[in-house]
Design a protein around this motif. Structure first.
Motif, PDB file in Angstrom:
ATOM      1  N   MET A  29       0.835  -1.195   0.000  1.00 48.31           N
ATOM      2  CA  MET A  29       0.000   0.000   0.000  1.00 48.31           C
ATOM      3  C   MET A  29       0.873   1.249   0.000  1.00 48.31           C
ATOM      4  O   MET A  29       1.920   1.267   0.629  1.00 48.31           O
ATOM      5  CB  MET A  29      -0.863   0.031   1.249  1.00 48.31           C
ATOM      6  N   SER A  30       0.431   2.281  -0.693  1.00 52.27           N
ATOM      7  CA  SER A  30       1.262   3.479  -0.747  1.00 52.27           C
ATOM      8  C   SER A  30       1.148   4.240   0.561  1.00 52.27           C
ATOM      9  O   SER A  30       0.113   4.237   1.221  1.00 52.27           O
ATOM     10  CB  SER A  30       0.826   4.353  -1.912  1.00 52.27           C
ATOM     11  N   SER A  31       2.232   4.910   0.941  1.00 45.60           N
ATOM     12  CA  SER A  31       2.194   5.654   2.199  1.00 45.60           C
ATOM     13  C   SER A  31       1.467   6.970   1.961  1.00 45.60           C
ATOM     14  O   SER A  31       1.366   7.454   0.837  1.00 45.60           O
ATOM     15  CB  SER A  31       3.608   5.905   2.702  1.00 45.60           C
ATOM     16  N   SER A  32       0.965   7.566   3.031  1.00 44.15           N
ATOM     17  CA  SER A  32       0.122   8.744   2.909  1.00 44.15           C
ATOM     18  C   SER A  32       0.911   9.974   2.468  1.00 44.15           C
ATOM     19  O   SER A  32       0.326  10.954   2.043  1.00 44.15           O
ATOM     20  CB  SER A  32      -0.573   9.014   4.233  1.00 44.15           C
ATOM     21  N   ASN A  33       2.262   9.916   2.555  1.00 41.57           N
ATOM     22  CA  ASN A  33       3.001  11.128   2.187  1.00 41.57           C
ATOM     23  C   ASN A  33       3.444  11.136   0.716  1.00 41.57           C
ATOM     24  O   ASN A  33       4.086  12.074   0.279  1.00 41.57           O
ATOM     25  CB  ASN A  33       4.194  11.370   3.126  1.00 41.57           C
ATOM     26  N   THR A  34       3.096  10.048  -0.051  1.00 44.98           N
ATOM     27  CA  THR A  34       3.415  10.107  -1.476  1.00 44.98           C
ATOM     28  C   THR A  34       2.418  11.045  -2.144  1.00 44.98           C
ATOM     29  O   THR A  34       1.284  11.189  -1.695  1.00 44.98           O
ATOM     30  CB  THR A  34       3.335   8.724  -2.153  1.00 44.98           C
ATOM     31  N   LYS A  35       2.860  11.651  -3.243  1.00 43.71           N
ATOM     32  CA  LYS A  35       2.011  12.639  -3.927  1.00 43.71           C
ATOM     33  C   LYS A  35       0.784  11.942  -4.526  1.00 43.71           C
ATOM     34  O   LYS A  35       0.894  10.872  -5.105  1.00 43.71           O
ATOM     35  CB  LYS A  35       2.849  13.284  -5.033  1.00 43.71           C
ATOM     36  N   SER A  36      -0.393  12.565  -4.376  1.00 42.35           N
ATOM     37  CA  SER A  36      -1.620  11.980  -4.913  1.00 42.35           C
ATOM     38  C   SER A  36      -1.572  11.957  -6.435  1.00 42.35           C
ATOM     39  O   SER A  36      -1.088  12.884  -7.075  1.00 42.35           O
ATOM     40  CB  SER A  36      -2.807  12.819  -4.436  1.00 42.35           C
ATOM     41  N   LYS A  37      -2.128  10.881  -7.017  1.00 38.30           N
ATOM     42  CA  LYS A  37      -2.194  10.791  -8.480  1.00 38.30           C
ATOM     43  C   LYS A  37      -3.379  11.591  -9.023  1.00 38.30           C
ATOM     44  O   LYS A  37      -3.567  11.666 -10.232  1.00 38.30           O
ATOM     45  CB  LYS A  37      -2.352   9.322  -8.893  1.00 38.30           C
ATOM     46  N   GLY A  38      -4.205  12.132  -8.134  1.00 38.23           N
ATOM     47  CA  GLY A  38      -5.354  12.924  -8.574  1.00 38.23           C
ATOM     48  C   GLY A  38      -6.537  12.732  -7.646  1.00 38.23           C
ATOM     49  O   GLY A  38      -6.607  11.753  -6.907  1.00 38.23           O
ATOM     50  N   GLN A  39      -7.451  13.717  -7.687  1.00 36.27           N
ATOM     51  CA  GLN A  39      -8.627  13.667  -6.806  1.00 36.27           C
ATOM     52  C   GLN A  39      -9.809  13.014  -7.518  1.00 36.27           C
ATOM     53  O   GLN A  39     -10.063  13.300  -8.691  1.00 36.27           O
ATOM     54  CB  GLN A  39      -9.045  15.083  -6.416  1.00 36.27           C
ATOM     55  N   ILE A  40     -10.506  12.165  -6.788  1.00 39.03           N
ATOM     56  CA  ILE A  40     -11.713  11.525  -7.313  1.00 39.03           C
ATOM     57  C   ILE A  40     -12.862  11.823  -6.359  1.00 39.03           C
ATOM     58  O   ILE A  40     -12.798  11.491  -5.170  1.00 39.03           O
ATOM     59  CB  ILE A  40     -11.522   9.990  -7.450  1.00 39.03           C
ATOM     60  N   LYS A  41     -13.903  12.470  -6.907  1.00 39.36           N
ATOM     61  CA  LYS A  41     -15.050  12.835  -6.068  1.00 39.36           C
ATOM     62  C   LYS A  41     -16.091  11.707  -6.082  1.00 39.36           C
ATOM     63  O   LYS A  41     -16.704  11.426  -7.118  1.00 39.36           O
ATOM     64  CB  LYS A  41     -15.677  14.137  -6.586  1.00 39.36           C
ATOM     65  N   VAL A  42     -16.241  11.081  -4.914  1.00 35.46           N
ATOM     66  CA  VAL A  42     -17.177   9.965  -4.754  1.00 35.46           C
ATOM     67  C   VAL A  42     -18.443  10.518  -4.087  1.00 35.46           C
ATOM     68  O   VAL A  42     -18.364  11.089  -3.002  1.00 35.46           O
ATOM     69  CB  VAL A  42     -16.567   8.870  -3.851  1.00 35.46           C
ATOM     70  N   VAL A  43     -19.585  10.366  -4.739  1.00 40.68           N
ATOM     71  CA  VAL A  43     -20.830  10.898  -4.167  1.00 40.68           C
ATOM     72  C   VAL A  43     -21.731   9.740  -3.748  1.00 40.68           C
ATOM     73  O   VAL A  43     -22.070   8.871  -4.563  1.00 40.68           O
ATOM     74  CB  VAL A  43     -21.568  11.806  -5.171  1.00 40.68           C
ATOM     75  N   LEU A  65     -12.697   2.910 -14.097  1.00 38.81           N
ATOM     76  CA  LEU A  65     -13.609   3.706 -14.927  1.00 38.81           C
ATOM     77  C   LEU A  65     -13.630   5.159 -14.458  1.00 38.81           C
ATOM     78  O   LEU A  65     -13.590   6.086 -15.271  1.00 38.81           O
ATOM     79  CB  LEU A  65     -15.030   3.132 -14.858  1.00 38.81           C
ATOM     80  N   ALA A  66     -13.691   5.355 -13.142  1.00 40.78           N
ATOM     81  CA  ALA A  66     -13.780   6.714 -12.593  1.00 40.78           C
ATOM     82  C   ALA A  66     -12.503   7.502 -12.863  1.00 40.78           C
ATOM     83  O   ALA A  66     -12.552   8.664 -13.278  1.00 40.78           O
ATOM     84  CB  ALA A  66     -14.065   6.655 -11.092  1.00 40.78           C
ATOM     85  N   VAL A  67     -11.359   6.870 -12.619  1.00 38.81           N
ATOM     86  CA  VAL A  67     -10.075   7.563 -12.810  1.00 38.81           C
ATOM     87  C   VAL A  67      -9.908   7.948 -14.279  1.00 38.81           C
ATOM     88  O   VAL A  67      -9.556   9.092 -14.600  1.00 38.81           O
ATOM     89  CB  VAL A  67      -8.907   6.654 -12.341  1.00 38.81           C
ATOM     90  N   GLU A  68     -10.179   7.013 -15.172  1.00 39.20           N
ATOM     91  CA  GLU A  68      -9.927   7.286 -16.585  1.00 39.20           C
ATOM     92  C   GLU A  68     -10.908   8.323 -17.125  1.00 39.20           C
ATOM     93  O   GLU A  68     -10.545   9.172 -17.923  1.00 39.20           O
ATOM     94  CB  GLU A  68      -9.918   5.974 -17.380  1.00 39.20           C
ATOM     95  N   HIS A  69     -12.128   8.283 -16.601  1.00 37.39           N
ATOM     96  CA  HIS A  69     -13.131   9.259 -17.034  1.00 37.39           C
ATOM     97  C   HIS A  69     -12.847  10.637 -16.439  1.00 37.39           C
ATOM     98  O   HIS A  69     -12.914  11.659 -17.126  1.00 37.39           O
ATOM     99  CB  HIS A  69     -14.519   8.775 -16.622  1.00 37.39           C
ATOM    100  N   ALA A  70     -12.474  10.668 -15.163  1.00 36.31           N
ATOM    101  CA  ALA A  70     -12.295  11.955 -14.474  1.00 36.31           C
ATOM    102  C   ALA A  70     -10.976  12.626 -14.835  1.00 36.31           C
ATOM    103  O   ALA A  70     -10.923  13.841 -15.015  1.00 36.31           O
ATOM    104  CB  ALA A  70     -12.358  11.738 -12.956  1.00 36.31           C
TER     105      ALA A  70
END
Ligand code: GLN
Length: 247
Positions: free
Chosen positions: A1-15, A214-219
């Protein structure tokens, strides 16, 4: 699992739509599962709860809905009518969505309760549901595009797919949409409807990751890059359940 201090690959808004009215049998666990897995894959989840009386966010990247009592479904009807165009546009544009049980029924054309009350749906999935006195309750095993999927069903509604409507899976054990035609759930584009509680996503990580991809590629408009997640326990539990019920 990636550690929390690695840079995010992007934000995904889950509703999560209607978590108060429509989230029985642990369906909120699907949202928690996706938020955790997004983080473990190196993305940053932004979880938003949509409650009746608000405008549905047009920037949703992934939409989740759960099961509920018939009374819960009646309570969200006005809001659903208010937000139907936004949800239909998101669905048509490719935003992935997973709707379980009661919300699956309301993403269809209509749910007619056992008392004969007609709750109109949004028609995103071409299915129609009729409530019955006899409930369909118990564990389920499906064959799907994501391998064997396990879950638990508890519904009075018997759902019929319109001609041409693709199901989510084929029933190997359990009742599924109606207990007769071996279909379970429905899929149109990136919108999935299913009766499977459990919650379904923690029990079936490959389906959870398919939604995330699907969400990552679409967003983000770039390929999904997975992290390393240890799914050993979920995989063992699923294999055992499949063998027990449909081996
Ligand atoms: N009220 C619906 C039915 O019984 C939905 C049930 C549920 O969401 N678990 O068919």
């Amino acid at each position: 699992m990636s550690s929390s201090n690695t840079k995010s690959k992007g934000q995904i808004k889950v509703v999560h739509i209607y978590p108060r009215e429509m989230s029985i049998y642990g369906d909120l666990g699907n949202t928690r599962c996706l938020a955790s897995r997004l983080r473990w894959h190196g993305y940053e989840p932004l979880v938003h709860q949509h409650h009746p009386g608000n405008d549905f966010p047009t920037d949703a990247h992934l939409v989740l809905g759960g099961g509920g009592q018939d009374s819960g479904q009646a309570r969200v009807e006005d809001d659903l009518a208010h937000n139907a165009d936004v949800l239909r546009a998101l669905a048509a544009g490719g935003t992935p969505m997973l709707m379980i049980c009661g919300m699956y029924q309301l993403f269809g054309n209509a749910f007619i309760t056992v008392e004969g009350e007609r709750l109109p749906g949004m028609g995103i999935l071409d299915v129609t549901t009729q409530g019955n006195a006899k409930r369909m309750v118990g564990p389920v095993v499906l064959q799907t595009a994501y391998g064997d999927v396990i879950g638990y069903e508890n519904h009075s509604g018997s759902t019929q797919l319109a001609p041409g409507q693709q199901p989510f899976g084929t029933v190997k054990s359990g009742m599924g949409n109606n207990g007769t035609d071996k279909t379970e759930g429905a899929v149109t584009g990136n919108v999935f409807g299913s009766y499977l509680h459990g919650p379904v996503l923690p029990a079936n990580p490959s389906f959870a990751d398919a939604l995330i991809k699907l969400a990552v590629e679409h967003a983000l408009g770039e390929p999904f890059v997975s992290g390393r997640i240890d799914d050993e326990i979920a995989d063992q539990a699923r294999t055992r359940q499949v063998r027990r019920l449909a081996g």
